[in-house]
Design an enzyme around this catalytic site. Structure first.
Site, PDB file in Angstrom:
ATOM      1  N   HIS A 190      40.689  35.650  45.058  1.00 24.29           N
ATOM      2  CA  HIS A 190      40.275  34.398  44.405  1.00 24.29           C
ATOM      3  C   HIS A 190      41.452  33.422  44.328  1.00 24.29           C
ATOM      4  CE1 HIS A 190      36.328  35.758  43.341  1.00 24.29           C
ATOM      5  NE2 HIS A 190      36.733  36.674  42.486  1.00 24.29           N
ATOM      6  N   HIS A 204      41.165  42.028  44.459  1.00 26.53           N
ATOM      7  CA  HIS A 204      39.977  41.173  44.310  1.00 26.53           C
ATOM      8  C   HIS A 204      40.352  39.844  43.661  1.00 26.53           C
ATOM      9  CE1 HIS A 204      35.596  40.500  43.421  1.00 26.53           C
ATOM     10  NE2 HIS A 204      36.121  39.769  42.448  1.00 26.53           N
ATOM     11  N   GLU A 205      41.120  39.912  42.585  1.00 27.42           N
ATOM     12  CA  GLU A 205      41.494  38.685  41.874  1.00 27.42           C
ATOM     13  C   GLU A 205      42.469  37.836  42.683  1.00 27.42           C
ATOM     14  OE1 GLU A 205      39.996  37.505  39.280  1.00 27.42           O
ATOM     15  OE2 GLU A 205      38.736  39.298  39.288  1.00 27.42           O
TER      16      GLU A 205
END
Length: 291
Positions: A47, A43-44
Site C-alpha cells: 500500500h 501487505h502494508e
C-alpha cells in the site's frame, strides 16, 4: 509502540498485535507469529509503495492483530483512481507471495513447517481483504467504483454498510463454529473488529465528504483543468441536496430553474461550497443566484 522506520515510514506495532505474538510464543509457534508479522508488513508496504507512486505521502504503518493500517498525509478516497490503485496493491502483493511460495515449493526451496503456513496466511489475507466491505481493501475499491456515479458520501455509506453486513455474517459463522467446535474465538473477534471499523468509516463519511467538497477548488488550481459535470436544479433545492451529488475529480456547474422551469442562472461549484460553508446546508440554490 514504534519499532523504527523503513524507507522513511514509521513502523508501529499495536499492543494487541504484540499480545498476539506473545500467544504464538506461549503456544510454541513463535516462528509462525513472525511469518504472520512479515506477511502483514509486506501487505502494508505494498500500500505504501503504491501510495508513494501516486504522489500520496505515507506517514506511518501500524500493525494490528488482524492486519494493519497505512496512514497517509492526504485522503486517497478524494481521488477514486488513487484509492483504487493503492487499495488493490495490498491483496496483489499477497497473490505475488502465493506465486513465489508455489515456485519455491516446486524448486525444492521449502520448509514443511513454515511453508504451508506462509502460503495459507497470504491466501487468507488476500481473500479477506478483497471483500467489498469498508474498511477492507475490497471495500475501498468498491467505493472508488461507486464514487464516480453516486458521490463520495453515498459510496462510503454503501461500502461501509457492506462492511457491517459482512461483519455480522462473520460473527454468526464464528459463533456457529465455536458451538460446533470447528473454529475458535478468533473468527468472532475478527467479525466484531470489522463491524467496529466499518461503523467508524460510516460515521466519518460526512467529514470525508466535506474534505472532498472543500478540496475541489485546490484540485482545479493544481491541475489547471478538470472534467465538468452539469446538474439541473429547481431554485428551492437546498445546497446540501445538491452537493450530495458532487463526485470526485469533476467540477460541477448547476443550472438553476424557477418553479416554471425557466432559466435563472448558473452556479459554479466553488460558489456553492463557499455559500454552504457560510450559510449552511439548507440554503436554497435560488438564493445563490439571487444574491
Amino acid at each position: 509502540m514504534k519499532l523504527g522506520k523503513i524507507f522513511g515510514v514509521g513502523i508501529y506495532v499495536n499492543p494487541f498485535f504484540l499480545a498476539l505474538i506473545a500467544l504464538f510464543f506461549v503456544a510454541g509457534v513463535l516462528d509462525r507469529g513472525l511469518v504472520a508479522f512479515l506477511v502483514v508488513l509486506i501487505h502494508e508496504f505494498a500500500h505504501s509503495a503504491a501510495a508513494k507512486r501516486m504522489g500520496v505521502q505515507v506517514t506511518e504503518v501500524e500493525l494490528l492483530p488482524f492486519g494493519g493500517v497505512t496512514r497517509m498525509g492526504s485522503e486517497p478516497a478524494l481521488d477514486p483512481l488513487k484509492e483504487l490503485y493503492i487499495a488493490a496493491a495490498g491483496p496483489f502483493s499477497n497473490m505475488l507471495m502465493v506465486l513465489a511460495a508455489i515456485a519455491c515449493k516446486n524448486y525444492g526451496i521449502w520448509d514443511d513447517n513454515i511453508g504451508p503456513f506462509f502460503l495459507q496466511s497470504n491466501i487468507l489475507i488476500a481473500a479477506f481483504n478483497i471483500l467489498p466491505a469498508l474498511p477492507l481493501d475490497g471495500g475501498r475499491v468498491y467505493r472508488a467504483f461507486l464514487a464516480g456515479s453516486m458521490g463520495l458520501k453515498k459510496a462510503t455509506y454503501r461500502a461501509a454498510s457492506f462492511g457491517q453486513a459482512w461483519a455480522v455474517l462473520i460473527v454468526a459463522v464464528g459463533l456457529a463454529g465455536l458451538l460446533l467446535g470447528f473454529t475458535g474465538l478468533d473468527v468472532m473477534i475478527t467479525g466484531m473488529f470489522l463491524y467496529y471499523a466499518a461503523t467508524r468509516e460510516k460515521l466519518a463519511a460526512p467529514y470525508l465528504f466535506m474534505k472532498h467538497v472543500i478540496r475541489k477548488k485546490d484540485e482545479l488550481n493544481e491541475d489547471g483543468i478538470l472534467p465538468a459535470e452539469t446538474l439541473v436544479a429547481l431554485e428551492h433545492v437546498s445546497l446540501g441536496d445538491i452537493t450530495r451529488l458532487f463526485v470526485p475529480r469533476r467540477f460541477h456547474l448547476v443550472i438553476v430553474l424557477d418553479s416554471q422551469l425557466k432559466f435563472k442562472g448558473v452556479a459554479t461549484e466553488d460558489i456553492i461550497v463557499e455559500r454552504l460553508m457560510a450559510e449552511g446546508l439548507d440554503l436554497p440554490i435560488g438564493k445563490v443566484i439571487d444574491d
